[in-house]
Each structure stands twice: as C-alpha cells, then as structure tokens.
Design a protein around this motif. Structure first.
Motif, PDB file in Angstrom:
ATOM      1  N   ALA A  71       0.825  -1.216   0.000  1.00 21.41           N
ATOM      2  CA  ALA A  71       0.000   0.000   0.000  1.00 21.41           C
ATOM      3  C   ALA A  71       0.854   1.257   0.000  1.00 21.41           C
ATOM      4  O   ALA A  71       0.534   2.239  -0.687  1.00 21.41           O
ATOM      5  N   ILE A  72       1.951   1.250   0.746  1.00 19.91           N
ATOM      6  CA  ILE A  72       2.840   2.414   0.789  1.00 19.91           C
ATOM      7  C   ILE A  72       3.500   2.635  -0.565  1.00 19.91           C
ATOM      8  O   ILE A  72       3.590   3.770  -1.045  1.00 19.91           O
ATOM      9  N   ILE A  73       3.960   1.581  -1.194  1.00 18.96           N
ATOM     10  CA  ILE A  73       4.571   1.713  -2.523  1.00 18.96           C
ATOM     11  C   ILE A  73       3.556   2.238  -3.527  1.00 18.96           C
ATOM     12  O   ILE A  73       3.867   3.109  -4.342  1.00 18.96           O
ATOM     13  N   ASP A  74       2.348   1.731  -3.458  1.00 20.94           N
ATOM     14  CA  ASP A  74       1.292   2.189  -4.365  1.00 20.94           C
ATOM     15  C   ASP A  74       0.997   3.670  -4.145  1.00 20.94           C
ATOM     16  O   ASP A  74       0.880   4.431  -5.098  1.00 20.94           O
ATOM     17  N   ALA A  75       0.877   4.093  -2.888  1.00 26.11           N
ATOM     18  CA  ALA A  75       0.596   5.496  -2.593  1.00 26.11           C
ATOM     19  C   ALA A  75       1.761   6.396  -3.011  1.00 26.11           C
ATOM     20  O   ALA A  75       1.542   7.507  -3.505  1.00 26.11           O
ATOM     21  N   ALA A  76       2.991   5.926  -2.820  1.00 22.65           N
ATOM     22  CA  ALA A  76       4.165   6.729  -3.179  1.00 22.65           C
ATOM     23  C   ALA A  76       4.322   6.876  -4.687  1.00 22.65           C
ATOM     24  O   ALA A  76       4.915   7.845  -5.157  1.00 22.65           O
ATOM     25  N   SER A  77       3.783   5.941  -5.435  1.00 23.34           N
ATOM     26  CA  SER A  77       3.929   6.011  -6.889  1.00 23.34           C
ATOM     27  C   SER A  77       2.868   6.888  -7.547  1.00 23.34           C
ATOM     28  O   SER A  77       2.955   7.164  -8.743  1.00 23.34           O
ATOM     29  N   GLU A  78       1.891   7.329  -6.770  1.00 21.74           N
ATOM     30  CA  GLU A  78       0.841   8.195  -7.325  1.00 21.74           C
ATOM     31  C   GLU A  78       1.364   9.615  -7.509  1.00 21.74           C
ATOM     32  O   GLU A  78       2.280  10.062  -6.831  1.00 21.74           O
ATOM     33  N   ASP A  79       0.736  10.329  -8.415  1.00 21.76           N
ATOM     34  CA  ASP A  79       1.077  11.726  -8.657  1.00 21.76           C
ATOM     35  C   ASP A  79       0.574  12.570  -7.484  1.00 21.76           C
ATOM     36  O   ASP A  79      -0.607  12.533  -7.135  1.00 21.76           O
ATOM     37  N   THR A  80       1.457  13.325  -6.865  1.00 23.44           N
ATOM     38  CA  THR A  80       1.111  14.122  -5.685  1.00 23.44           C
ATOM     39  C   THR A  80       0.016  15.138  -5.988  1.00 23.44           C
ATOM     40  O   THR A  80      -0.863  15.375  -5.162  1.00 23.44           O
ATOM     41  N   ASP A  81       0.061  15.727  -7.163  1.00 23.75           N
ATOM     42  CA  ASP A  81      -0.955  16.720  -7.522  1.00 23.75           C
ATOM     43  C   ASP A  81      -2.354  16.098  -7.557  1.00 23.75           C
ATOM     44  O   ASP A  81      -3.333  16.735  -7.156  1.00 23.75           O
ATOM     45  N   LEU A  82      -2.448  14.869  -8.033  1.00 30.06           N
ATOM     46  CA  LEU A  82      -3.750  14.205  -8.068  1.00 30.06           C
ATOM     47  C   LEU A  82      -4.269  13.911  -6.666  1.00 30.06           C
ATOM     48  O   LEU A  82      -5.471  14.019  -6.394  1.00 30.06           O
ATOM     49  N   ILE A  83      -3.379  13.542  -5.761  1.00 23.95           N
ATOM     50  CA  ILE A  83      -3.783  13.276  -4.382  1.00 23.95           C
ATOM     51  C   ILE A  83      -4.279  14.562  -3.721  1.00 23.95           C
ATOM     52  O   ILE A  83      -5.331  14.570  -3.076  1.00 23.95           O
ATOM     53  N   VAL A  84      -3.541  15.646  -3.889  1.00 22.07           N
ATOM     54  CA  VAL A  84      -3.955  16.933  -3.315  1.00 22.07           C
ATOM     55  C   VAL A  84      -5.282  17.375  -3.914  1.00 22.07           C
ATOM     56  O   VAL A  84      -6.179  17.847  -3.199  1.00 22.07           O
ATOM     57  N   GLU A  85      -5.441  17.207  -5.205  1.00 23.97           N
ATOM     58  CA  GLU A  85      -6.687  17.574  -5.877  1.00 23.97           C
ATOM     59  C   GLU A  85      -7.867  16.770  -5.321  1.00 23.97           C
ATOM     60  O   GLU A  85      -8.955  17.311  -5.131  1.00 23.97           O
ATOM     61  N   THR A  86      -7.641  15.512  -5.027  1.00 24.42           N
ATOM     62  CA  THR A  86      -8.700  14.670  -4.478  1.00 24.42           C
ATOM     63  C   THR A  86      -9.130  15.157  -3.101  1.00 24.42           C
ATOM     64  O   THR A  86     -10.326  15.196  -2.788  1.00 24.42           O
ATOM     65  N   PHE A  87      -8.176  15.585  -2.266  1.00 19.67           N
ATOM     66  CA  PHE A  87      -8.518  16.062  -0.930  1.00 19.67           C
ATOM     67  C   PHE A  87      -9.320  17.363  -0.982  1.00 19.67           C
ATOM     68  O   PHE A  87     -10.106  17.635  -0.076  1.00 19.67           O
ATOM     69  N   TYR A  88      -9.123  18.163  -2.012  1.00 22.86           N
ATOM     70  CA  TYR A  88      -9.841  19.433  -2.120  1.00 22.86           C
ATOM     71  C   TYR A  88     -11.113  19.332  -2.962  1.00 22.86           C
ATOM     72  O   TYR A  88     -11.869  20.296  -3.039  1.00 22.86           O
ATOM     73  N   ASP A  89     -11.349  18.219  -3.591  1.00 25.70           N
ATOM     74  CA  ASP A  89     -12.569  18.019  -4.380  1.00 25.70           C
ATOM     75  C   ASP A  89     -13.733  17.785  -3.419  1.00 25.70           C
ATOM     76  O   ASP A  89     -13.738  16.819  -2.661  1.00 25.70           O
ATOM     77  N   PRO A  90     -14.764  18.658  -3.443  1.00 23.14           N
ATOM     78  CA  PRO A  90     -15.868  18.512  -2.487  1.00 23.14           C
ATOM     79  C   PRO A  90     -16.621  17.188  -2.628  1.00 23.14           C
ATOM     80  O   PRO A  90     -17.183  16.680  -1.661  1.00 23.14           O
ATOM     81  N   GLU A  91     -16.618  16.626  -3.824  1.00 17.89           N
ATOM     82  CA  GLU A  91     -17.319  15.363  -4.027  1.00 17.89           C
ATOM     83  C   GLU A  91     -16.605  14.204  -3.321  1.00 17.89           C
ATOM     84  O   GLU A  91     -17.237  13.237  -2.909  1.00 17.89           O
TER      85      GLU A  91
END
Length: 84
Positions: A48-68
C-alpha cells in the motif's frame, strides 16, 4: 523460507495457514503462525505504501480538495483501518 511462503500464501486462505505451520512441532506452531501473520501484515502495508508513493502528488492533493470526494476520505481511511 517456509514462513515467507506461508505469509505469501496466507492471501489464498487455508492453504497459506496450513503451509505456514505445516510440519512444525506443537511447541513451534504458535511462533510460526505469529511470524506468518506478521509477514503477511507487513507485506500488505508495504504494498500500500509503494502504491501510494507512486501516485502523482498533484492528483492526491486535488482529491482532498474536491468537495465530491472530501467527505468520503475519512470513511475510506476508517474502513481501511478496520479491515487491517
């Protein structure tokens, strides 16, 4: 090596549990079962950590700020914690 194989096979249900302690003396079965569970848990966490680390950081931040999605994140984290 048997403990590692047992930990890997644990994901396949009874087969992994049997291989992890197969052939062990009665006084070693608890130790081997504990090592098998530890290895399985560690492997699950590392994956799970490797999978999370390989994700694009901008997409993760965008997901946290997406109201949906923002209201779903605590539930997802909670479910992940409950499931182990």
């Amino acid at each position: 090596m048997g403990i590692r194989l047992g930990g890997w096979l644990w994901g396949f249900g009874v087969l992994g549990k049997r291989v992890g302690v197969q052939g062990a003396a009665d006084d070693e079965k608890d130790l081997r079962a504990s090592c098998t569970i530890f290895l399985y848990t560690l492997t699950t966490l590392v994956t799970a950590i490797i999978d999370a680390a390989s994700e694009d950081t901008d997409l993760i931040v965008e997901t946290f700020y997406d109201p949906e999605w923002a209201h779903r994140i605590p539930w997802l984290i909670g479910c992940g914690g409950v499931s182990g």
